[in-house]
Design an enzyme around this catalytic site. Structure first.
Site, PDB file in Angstrom:
ATOM      1  N   CYS A   2       0.847  -1.193   0.000  1.00 57.86           N
ATOM      2  CA  CYS A   2       0.000   0.000   0.000  1.00 57.86           C
ATOM      3  C   CYS A   2       0.882   1.243   0.000  1.00 57.86           C
ATOM      4  O   CYS A   2       1.970   1.261   0.553  1.00 57.86           O
ATOM      5  CB  CYS A   2      -0.937   0.085   1.197  1.00 57.86           C
ATOM      6  SG  CYS A   2      -1.957  -1.357   1.415  1.00 57.86           S
ATOM      7  N   ARG A  28       3.290   0.116  -5.170  1.00 55.59           N
ATOM      8  CA  ARG A  28       3.113  -0.560  -3.885  1.00 55.59           C
ATOM      9  C   ARG A  28       1.796  -1.323  -3.804  1.00 55.59           C
ATOM     10  O   ARG A  28       1.516  -1.981  -2.799  1.00 55.59           O
ATOM     11  CB  ARG A  28       3.163   0.464  -2.752  1.00 55.59           C
ATOM     12  CG  ARG A  28       4.443   1.269  -2.727  1.00 55.59           C
ATOM     13  CD  ARG A  28       4.392   2.278  -1.635  1.00 55.59           C
ATOM     14  NE  ARG A  28       4.645   1.678  -0.349  1.00 55.59           N
ATOM     15  CZ  ARG A  28       5.830   1.537   0.201  1.00 55.59           C
ATOM     16  NH1 ARG A  28       6.890   1.967  -0.426  1.00 55.59           N
ATOM     17  NH2 ARG A  28       5.966   0.985   1.367  1.00 55.59           N
ATOM     18  N   TRP A  71      -2.994  -2.581  -1.627  1.00 57.42           N
ATOM     19  CA  TRP A  71      -2.741  -3.988  -1.933  1.00 57.42           C
ATOM     20  C   TRP A  71      -3.465  -4.756  -0.836  1.00 57.42           C
ATOM     21  O   TRP A  71      -3.094  -4.669   0.336  1.00 57.42           O
ATOM     22  CB  TRP A  71      -1.243  -4.281  -1.925  1.00 57.42           C
ATOM     23  CG  TRP A  71      -0.935  -5.678  -2.379  1.00 57.42           C
ATOM     24  CD1 TRP A  71      -0.814  -6.108  -3.670  1.00 57.42           C
ATOM     25  CD2 TRP A  71      -0.706  -6.826  -1.548  1.00 57.42           C
ATOM     26  NE1 TRP A  71      -0.534  -7.456  -3.698  1.00 57.42           N
ATOM     27  CE2 TRP A  71      -0.462  -7.919  -2.418  1.00 57.42           C
ATOM     28  CE3 TRP A  71      -0.685  -7.045  -0.180  1.00 57.42           C
ATOM     29  CZ2 TRP A  71      -0.203  -9.200  -1.940  1.00 57.42           C
ATOM     30  CZ3 TRP A  71      -0.431  -8.319   0.290  1.00 57.42           C
ATOM     31  CH2 TRP A  71      -0.189  -9.384  -0.585  1.00 57.42           C
ATOM     32  N   ASN A  97      -0.963   1.128   6.169  1.00 61.23           N
ATOM     33  CA  ASN A  97      -0.075   0.197   5.475  1.00 61.23           C
ATOM     34  C   ASN A  97       0.421  -0.778   6.530  1.00 61.23           C
ATOM     35  O   ASN A  97       1.045  -0.362   7.502  1.00 61.23           O
ATOM     36  CB  ASN A  97       1.095   0.989   4.864  1.00 61.23           C
ATOM     37  CG  ASN A  97       2.069   0.109   4.105  1.00 61.23           C
ATOM     38  OD1 ASN A  97       1.806  -1.066   3.893  1.00 61.23           O
ATOM     39  ND2 ASN A  97       3.187   0.669   3.701  1.00 61.23           N
ATOM     40  N   GLY A  98       0.097  -2.060   6.369  1.00 65.25           N
ATOM     41  CA  GLY A  98       0.503  -3.063   7.360  1.00 65.25           C
ATOM     42  C   GLY A  98      -0.673  -3.948   7.708  1.00 65.25           C
ATOM     43  O   GLY A  98      -1.652  -4.022   6.975  1.00 65.25           O
ATOM     44  N   GLU A 461      14.359 -18.413 -11.884  1.00 69.06           N
ATOM     45  CA  GLU A 461      13.994 -17.059 -12.289  1.00 69.06           C
ATOM     46  C   GLU A 461      13.126 -17.079 -13.561  1.00 69.06           C
ATOM     47  O   GLU A 461      12.156 -16.333 -13.670  1.00 69.06           O
ATOM     48  CB  GLU A 461      15.271 -16.218 -12.494  1.00 69.06           C
ATOM     49  CG  GLU A 461      15.073 -14.839 -13.086  1.00 69.06           C
ATOM     50  CD  GLU A 461      14.162 -13.916 -12.283  1.00 69.06           C
ATOM     51  OE1 GLU A 461      13.763 -14.260 -11.163  1.00 69.06           O
ATOM     52  OE2 GLU A 461      13.826 -12.832 -12.807  1.00 69.06           O
ATOM     53  N   LYS A 465       9.321 -15.566 -13.815  1.00 67.81           N
ATOM     54  CA  LYS A 465       8.892 -14.551 -14.793  1.00 67.81           C
ATOM     55  C   LYS A 465       7.624 -15.018 -15.500  1.00 67.81           C
ATOM     56  O   LYS A 465       6.679 -14.264 -15.656  1.00 67.81           O
ATOM     57  CB  LYS A 465       9.984 -14.279 -15.846  1.00 67.81           C
ATOM     58  CG  LYS A 465      11.172 -13.456 -15.410  1.00 67.81           C
ATOM     59  CD  LYS A 465      10.914 -12.009 -15.118  1.00 67.81           C
ATOM     60  CE  LYS A 465      10.562 -11.737 -13.707  1.00 67.81           C
ATOM     61  NZ  LYS A 465      11.464 -11.755 -12.638  1.00 67.81           N
ATOM     62  N   GLU A 468       4.547 -14.968 -13.062  1.00 67.11           N
ATOM     63  CA  GLU A 468       4.000 -13.700 -12.570  1.00 67.11           C
ATOM     64  C   GLU A 468       3.344 -12.843 -13.640  1.00 67.11           C
ATOM     65  O   GLU A 468       2.406 -12.120 -13.331  1.00 67.11           O
ATOM     66  CB  GLU A 468       5.008 -12.905 -11.734  1.00 67.11           C
ATOM     67  CG  GLU A 468       6.230 -12.396 -12.428  1.00 67.11           C
ATOM     68  CD  GLU A 468       7.143 -11.641 -11.462  1.00 67.11           C
ATOM     69  OE1 GLU A 468       8.343 -11.574 -11.735  1.00 67.11           O
ATOM     70  OE2 GLU A 468       6.677 -11.103 -10.452  1.00 67.11           O
ATOM     71  N   HIS A 484      13.748 -37.335  -8.955  1.00 69.32           N
ATOM     72  CA  HIS A 484      13.368 -37.617  -7.560  1.00 69.32           C
ATOM     73  C   HIS A 484      11.903 -37.277  -7.330  1.00 69.32           C
ATOM     74  O   HIS A 484      11.485 -37.107  -6.187  1.00 69.32           O
ATOM     75  CB  HIS A 484      14.281 -36.844  -6.601  1.00 69.32           C
ATOM     76  CG  HIS A 484      15.717 -37.252  -6.722  1.00 69.32           C
ATOM     77  ND1 HIS A 484      16.170 -38.484  -6.302  1.00 69.32           N
ATOM     78  CD2 HIS A 484      16.799 -36.625  -7.263  1.00 69.32           C
ATOM     79  CE1 HIS A 484      17.467 -38.586  -6.566  1.00 69.32           C
ATOM     80  NE2 HIS A 484      17.867 -37.470  -7.157  1.00 69.32           N
ATOM     81  N   LYS A 578       5.006  -3.961  -6.696  1.00 67.23           N
ATOM     82  CA  LYS A 578       6.439  -3.852  -6.957  1.00 67.23           C
ATOM     83  C   LYS A 578       7.233  -3.906  -5.656  1.00 67.23           C
ATOM     84  O   LYS A 578       8.357  -4.361  -5.622  1.00 67.23           O
ATOM     85  CB  LYS A 578       6.706  -2.535  -7.705  1.00 67.23           C
ATOM     86  CG  LYS A 578       8.140  -2.337  -8.160  1.00 67.23           C
ATOM     87  CD  LYS A 578       8.491  -3.242  -9.306  1.00 67.23           C
ATOM     88  CE  LYS A 578       9.920  -3.129  -9.759  1.00 67.23           C
ATOM     89  NZ  LYS A 578      10.380  -4.366 -10.423  1.00 67.23           N
TER      90      LYS A 578
HETATM   91  C1  AGP Z   1      10.276 -10.103  -9.333  1.00 66.34           C
HETATM   92  O1  AGP Z   1       9.878 -10.260 -10.636  1.00 66.34           O
HETATM   93  C2  AGP Z   1       9.236 -10.057  -8.341  1.00 66.34           C
HETATM   94  N1  AGP Z   1       8.243  -9.092  -8.638  1.00 66.34           N
HETATM   95  C3  AGP Z   1       9.649 -10.158  -6.872  1.00 66.34           C
HETATM   96  O2  AGP Z   1      10.044 -11.467  -6.694  1.00 66.34           O
HETATM   97  C4  AGP Z   1      10.747  -9.219  -6.336  1.00 66.34           C
HETATM   98  O3  AGP Z   1      11.977  -9.526  -6.906  1.00 66.34           O
HETATM   99  C5  AGP Z   1      10.797  -9.367  -4.801  1.00 66.34           C
HETATM  100  O4  AGP Z   1       9.571  -8.970  -4.264  1.00 66.34           O
HETATM  101  C6  AGP Z   1      11.928  -8.593  -4.164  1.00 66.34           C
HETATM  102  O5  AGP Z   1      11.825  -7.236  -4.401  1.00 66.34           O
HETATM  103  P1  AGP Z   1      13.037  -6.256  -4.098  1.00 66.34           P
HETATM  104  O6  AGP Z   1      14.153  -6.630  -5.008  1.00 66.34           O
HETATM  105  O7  AGP Z   1      12.473  -4.911  -4.350  1.00 66.34           O
HETATM  106  O8  AGP Z   1      13.408  -6.466  -2.650  1.00 66.34           O
END
Ligand code: AGP
Length: 583
Positions: A2, A28, A71, A97-98, A461, A465, A468, A484, A578
């Site tokens: 947020c 946020r 959020w 926020n929290g 990674e 990608k 998400e 396994h 983000k």
């Molecule tokens: C990455 O594509 C993601 N959106 C997420 O995993 C991100 O890398 C993670 O939340 C960490 O964020 P930061 O690098 O701002 O700490």
């Protein structure tokens, strides 16, 4: 998560100004947004679900207002659950926020007292609690007493239409106050404030501020006054320009060669980082999500190139492993935003134990940047798309250079990076072939990605990608783990990306590819050379460890194309933000 933005002062177009501030904070969270301003002694509110866009606000002139971009944590994405939340009298508006961990008990008491709730949020208890306490206290005292009653890591901001004051307090999430001539700004970060004033007060945990005609800073819980440590910063906020691209994610993938070339030039800073690593007795890398995968890749570089052991831990798990820390340990945090609570918290705990803490972050003045003993900026430029691309490669480039620096061969690291930048440019020129691959797999439900050694983080990674931005189930696995258990999932036509660079992992990963092929899997080889095993071949030329950087680019582009082909917004994928500022 947020975002919070507020203003009190001389300007009278507060609605539009808060809206502009909120737009800088949408990273946020973008489930819903809302603004409250004081209007003829009362509070007026506008709230909407979804992203902010370009709304026309219908507020009349006012010089005090607050806004929020949400959020969701407690309660679905509805207008009723959007912030600000009001008390029963409509005089107090609150943003949060929290998570108020003890909200249920507080709500029960307030319901018994006759308070009416209109949302499912934890936040809404706060204005009602404040209203109750205001019966016997002034606004500032009531706000402090209410804040002392709630549990969790919280930042709360409120306005009172009678006193024309903003009150704010925090225990976890960030709050920054901007101080100008007869004007005060408050925000979750400095981004939206710095264009107005360079005088900033970073609120610490257990501090509260009252902003009106003056600024009053108080200690929590007891409320003693303290002198504010207002800093003048010379930060320039770099604007992100989307250029010819339709989406920031696409543009940021294209920024990568330039970012990597920039890091190749930063030998002095890298040598300084190596020095503090050499002095430490036990180095820990921590990060979340993509940043964690960068840490993991770094631990392979450190082992292979620098012959050094580092402990790599997902930041959210680090609290449970911190017993190893001493005053000789070094904890290096990797974070694009510099605000991730899962990273901030363990850093604070490590610092309390006397360990040195270092920050590799992309955001100047962010919480992680400010609290760390050693700081290095990633310098990738603003990363706007929620899916991290260029910050990932930049972290890998820093880690690769640092490994070469620790082995006394920094020039070699720098040369590898320059060749990597060239190779990425070559891969980008052929993005059409990657779009075709994305088209071919767009209708499928599952994607698997395998790699070994330093390519294992690439598999993780790449899968992240795809997940998400395209909402396709993708799993990254180490090739060795396949038999396994996960191989049970392979069926005829299941797409499986195989990272097969020219290193010690090649023979073993190709055997794993054969095992998948034997079960009908469709193999998409990401390699320096083609093979009869591959149904599709994505060429990534051999540049020693630089290939670990360049080989992720095709997967970034395939994830991007999948998202666009499915009609999604790759820059703001569903359910994400983000900057992740709740645990
Ligand atoms: C990455 O594509 C993601 N959106 C997420 O995993 C991100 O890398 C993670 O939340 C960490 O964020 P930061 O690098 O701002 O700490």
């Amino acid at each position: 998560m947020c975002g919070i933005f507020g203003y009190v002062g001389k300007q009278t177009n507060v609605g539009d100004m808060v809206l502009r501030g909120l737009k800088t904070l949408e990273y946020r969270g973008y489930d819903s947004w809302g603004i409250a301003v004081k209007n003829e002694g009362k509070i007026s509110i506008e709230k909407k679900t979804g992203k902010i866009g370009n709304p026309k606000l219908s507020f009349s002139q006012s010089n005090i207002g607050i806004g929020h971009t949400r959020w969701a944590t407690h309660g679905g994405v509805t207008v009723a659950n959007a912030h600000p939340h009001l008390d029963c009298t409509g005089r107090i508006a609150i943003l949060h926020n929290g998570i108020i961990e003890n909200f249920e008990g507080i709500k029960e008491d307030l319901l018994k007292k006759g308070h009416k709730f209109v949302s499912e949020t934890d936040t809404e208890v706060f204005p009602h609690l404040l209203e109750d306490l205001e019966k016997t206290n002034d606004f500032s005292t009531a706000f402090r007493l209410a804040f002392n009653k709630i549990k969790g890591l919280n930042a709360i901001v409120g306005i009172n239409s009678e006193t024309s004051e903003i009150a704010a307090a925090k225990t976890g999430s960030p709050l920054v106050v901007g101080v100008a001539d007869g004007e005060f700004y408050i925000s979750s970060d400095s981004l939206g404030i710095v264009p107005h004033t360079k005088k900033l007060l970073f609120l610490k945990d257990n501090e509260m501020v009252i902003l009106g005609k003056n600024l009053t800073l108080l200690n929590l819980p007891e409320g003693s006054e303290k002198n504010p440590d207002i800093q003048t910063v010379d930060w320039k906020i770099e604007e992100a320009d989307i250029g010819k691209f339709q989406h920031f994610m696409h543009k940021e993938i294209y920024d990568q060669p330039k970012v990597i070339r920039g890091i190749a030039q930063r030998e002095d800073e890298i040598e300084a980082l190596s020095e503090i690593i050499k002095k430490a007795f036990g180095t820990f890398f921590i990060g979340a999500g993509t940043a964690f995968y960068a840490c993991l890749a770094g631990s392979y570089f450190f082992s292979k190139i620098a012959k050094r052991h580092v402990n790599t831990i997902a930041a959210s798990e680090f609290n449970y492993l911190e017993d190893f820390l001493t005053d000789k340990s070094l904890v290096i945090a990797f974070s694009q935003s510099g605000e991730t609570i899962d990273v901030v918290e363990p850093l604070q705990r490590a610092s309390k134990k006397g360990s040195k803490i270092a920050a590799i972050t992309n955001v100047l003045g962010s919480t992680i940047y400010r609290i760390s003993d050693f700081k290095m900026l990633i310098n990738a430029g603003p990363e706007k798309a929620v899916a991290s691309t260029k910050a990932y490669l930049a972290k890998l480039a820093i880690l690769l250079m640092t490994s070469y620096s620790l082995s006394g061969k920094i020039k070699e690291g720098s040369e590898i990076l320059l060749k990597t930048a060239e190779e990425i440019e070559r891969i980008l020129k052929d993005e059409d072939s990657l779009r075709k691959i994305a088209k071919g797999i767009k209708g499928l439900e599952n994607v698997y990605i395998i790699g070994r050694g330093p390519s294992y983080p690439s598999a993780l990674e790449g899968a992240l990608k795809i997940k998400e931005v395209s909402y396709v189930h993708a799993e990254g696995l180490s090739g060795g783990e396949l038999k396994h258990g996960p191989i049970a999932l392979i069926e005829k036509g299941t797409p499986c990306f195989v990272f097969a660079p020219n290193d010690e992992t090649y023979d073993a990963i190709m055997s794993n590819a054969s095992e998948i092929k034997a079960r009908g899997g469709m193999i998409i080889g990401v390699s320096f050379k083609n093979s009869p095993l591959f149904d599709h071949f994505i060429e990534v030329k051999d540049i020693k460890e630089g290939s670990i950087l360049s080989q992720i680019v095709p997967l970034q582009l395939i994830a991007y194309f999948l998202s666009v082909l499915k009609g999604f917004d790759p820059d703001k994928p569903r359910n994400l933000a983000k900057s992740v500022t709740v645990k």
